[in-house]
Design a protein around this motif. Structure first.
Motif, mmCIF file in Angstrom:
data_model
loop_
_atom_site.group_PDB
_atom_site.id
_atom_site.type_symbol
_atom_site.label_atom_id
_atom_site.label_comp_id
_atom_site.label_asym_id
_atom_site.label_seq_id
_atom_site.Cartn_x
_atom_site.Cartn_y
_atom_site.Cartn_z
ATOM 1 N N ASN A 1 33.025 40.378 53.092
ATOM 2 C CA ASN A 1 33.644 40.934 51.915
ATOM 3 C C ASN A 1 32.566 41.359 50.928
ATOM 4 O O ASN A 1 31.814 40.543 50.415
ATOM 5 C CB ASN A 1 34.573 39.902 51.277
ATOM 6 N N THR A 2 32.504 42.660 50.663
ATOM 7 C CA THR A 2 31.462 43.179 49.779
ATOM 8 C C THR A 2 31.968 43.456 48.374
ATOM 9 O O THR A 2 31.246 43.992 47.549
ATOM 10 C CB THR A 2 30.886 44.477 50.364
ATOM 11 N N SER A 3 33.240 43.076 48.078
ATOM 12 C CA SER A 3 33.805 43.405 46.773
ATOM 13 C C SER A 3 33.123 42.670 45.642
ATOM 14 O O SER A 3 33.151 43.115 44.505
ATOM 15 C CB SER A 3 35.310 43.091 46.766
ATOM 16 N N SER A 4 32.493 41.519 45.940
ATOM 17 C CA SER A 4 31.864 40.735 44.882
ATOM 18 C C SER A 4 30.389 41.085 44.692
ATOM 19 O O SER A 4 29.757 40.533 43.808
ATOM 20 C CB SER A 4 31.997 39.236 45.189
ATOM 21 N N ARG A 5 29.829 41.933 45.544
ATOM 22 C CA ARG A 5 28.433 42.317 45.393
ATOM 23 C C ARG A 5 28.264 43.148 44.130
ATOM 24 O O ARG A 5 29.108 43.962 43.783
ATOM 25 C CB ARG A 5 27.962 43.113 46.605
ATOM 26 N N PHE A 6 27.125 42.957 43.471
ATOM 27 C CA PHE A 6 26.910 43.634 42.200
ATOM 28 C C PHE A 6 26.364 45.028 42.442
ATOM 29 O O PHE A 6 25.292 45.206 43.013
ATOM 30 C CB PHE A 6 25.927 42.832 41.341
ATOM 31 N N GLY A 7 27.099 46.023 41.977
ATOM 32 C CA GLY A 7 26.693 47.405 42.147
ATOM 33 C C GLY A 7 27.296 48.040 43.386
ATOM 34 O O GLY A 7 27.961 47.375 44.191
ATOM 35 N N GLU A 8 27.060 49.317 43.518
ATOM 36 C CA GLU A 8 27.618 50.089 44.620
ATOM 37 C C GLU A 8 26.507 50.647 45.505
ATOM 38 O O GLU A 8 25.413 50.969 45.027
ATOM 39 C CB GLU A 8 28.468 51.257 44.073
ATOM 40 N N VAL B 1 31.955 38.227 38.308
ATOM 41 C CA VAL B 1 32.919 38.684 39.323
ATOM 42 C C VAL B 1 32.394 39.978 39.943
ATOM 43 O O VAL B 1 31.780 39.966 41.006
ATOM 44 C CB VAL B 1 34.322 38.875 38.711
ATOM 45 N N SER B 2 32.613 41.094 39.261
ATOM 46 C CA SER B 2 32.105 42.383 39.738
ATOM 47 C C SER B 2 32.368 43.436 38.666
ATOM 48 O O SER B 2 33.424 43.413 38.027
ATOM 49 C CB SER B 2 32.796 42.805 41.032
#
Length: 220
Positions: free
Chosen positions: A2-9, A68-69
């Motif tokens: 799950n990459t939704s919590s990673r900071f940035g895009e 969170v994000s």
């Protein structure tokens, strides 16, 4: 994973995670307007209620950004909706996270003293002033003041700054300021000084109601 919590895009062509500076500036503008308006209500109306709502919103929004994000931060979502037709301007996510951590610390200080403790002091006043300066520079000029300290703290080079200011390069001709332009600035400052010295009594006169709408509406 799950990459939704990673900071940035992750954006093709960029070696690190990035964020859209345009929506960040839009969000900063909204927060600046809300904070400045609530501050004026304190100064002129002695009304502390709006600023408590603003500070709580400020604190919660930055709490979500950092822990969170950014993609779930309400102000950034609103900023995205406002500028979603503009071409994105990508900036490094690392320095933004550091800057928002500073913003979180500032908003937490105001939240504790002004909302929870329900007190005001030079601490809350100076903290609010610093927040206003940071938000104004971000929204008006695209300058992240807190990001300037990132390389000093982590001893690493900042990448992908707004306007590519991280890269050392010669200014284009349109960006250069000539001696005549500096002279115009000095003359304008002199003009403002003379205006304040000789026109203050004229400007100090209260305007009258041109159409008499407010005069007639007042009860006798």
């Amino acid at each position: 994973m799950n990459t939704s919590s990673r900071f940035g895009e992750t954006v093709p062509g960029y070696s690190i995670r990035v964020l859209n500076e345009r929506e960040i500036r839009a969000a900063a503008g909204i927060l600046f307007l809300a904070t400045f308006t609530s501050l004026m209500l304190i100064i002129f109306k002695n009304n502390f209620v709006p600023v408590k709502y603003v500070i709580t919103t400020f604190f919660v929004d930055f709490l979500i950004r950092v822990f969170v994000s950014p993609r779930f931060a309400p102000m950034l979502i609103i900023g995205r909706l406002i500028v979603n037709r503009q071409t994105p301007e990508y900036v490094g996510a690392r320095q933004k996270k550091f800057a928002w951590t500073v913003g979180l610390a500032l908003s937490a200080t105001m939240f504790v003293f002004l909302v929870l403790v329900n007190s005001y002091s030079p601490i809350t006043g100076l903290t609010c002033l610093v927040c206003l300066i940071f938000l104004f520079f971000e929204s008006a000029f695209g300058i992240c003041l807190a990001c300037k300290f990132y390389s000093l703290v982590f001893k690493t080079k900042v990448q992908y700054c707004p306007g590519e200011v991280c890269e050392v390069r010669a200014r284009q001709e349109i960006q250069r300021t000539s001696g005549w332009q500096w002279l115009v600035i000095l003359a304008f400052v002199g003009f403002l000084y003379l205006l304040g010295a000789y026109a203050n009594s004229f400007f100090g006169k209260k305007p009258y109601d041109l159409f008499g709408a407010y005069t007639t509406a007042q009860p006798k």
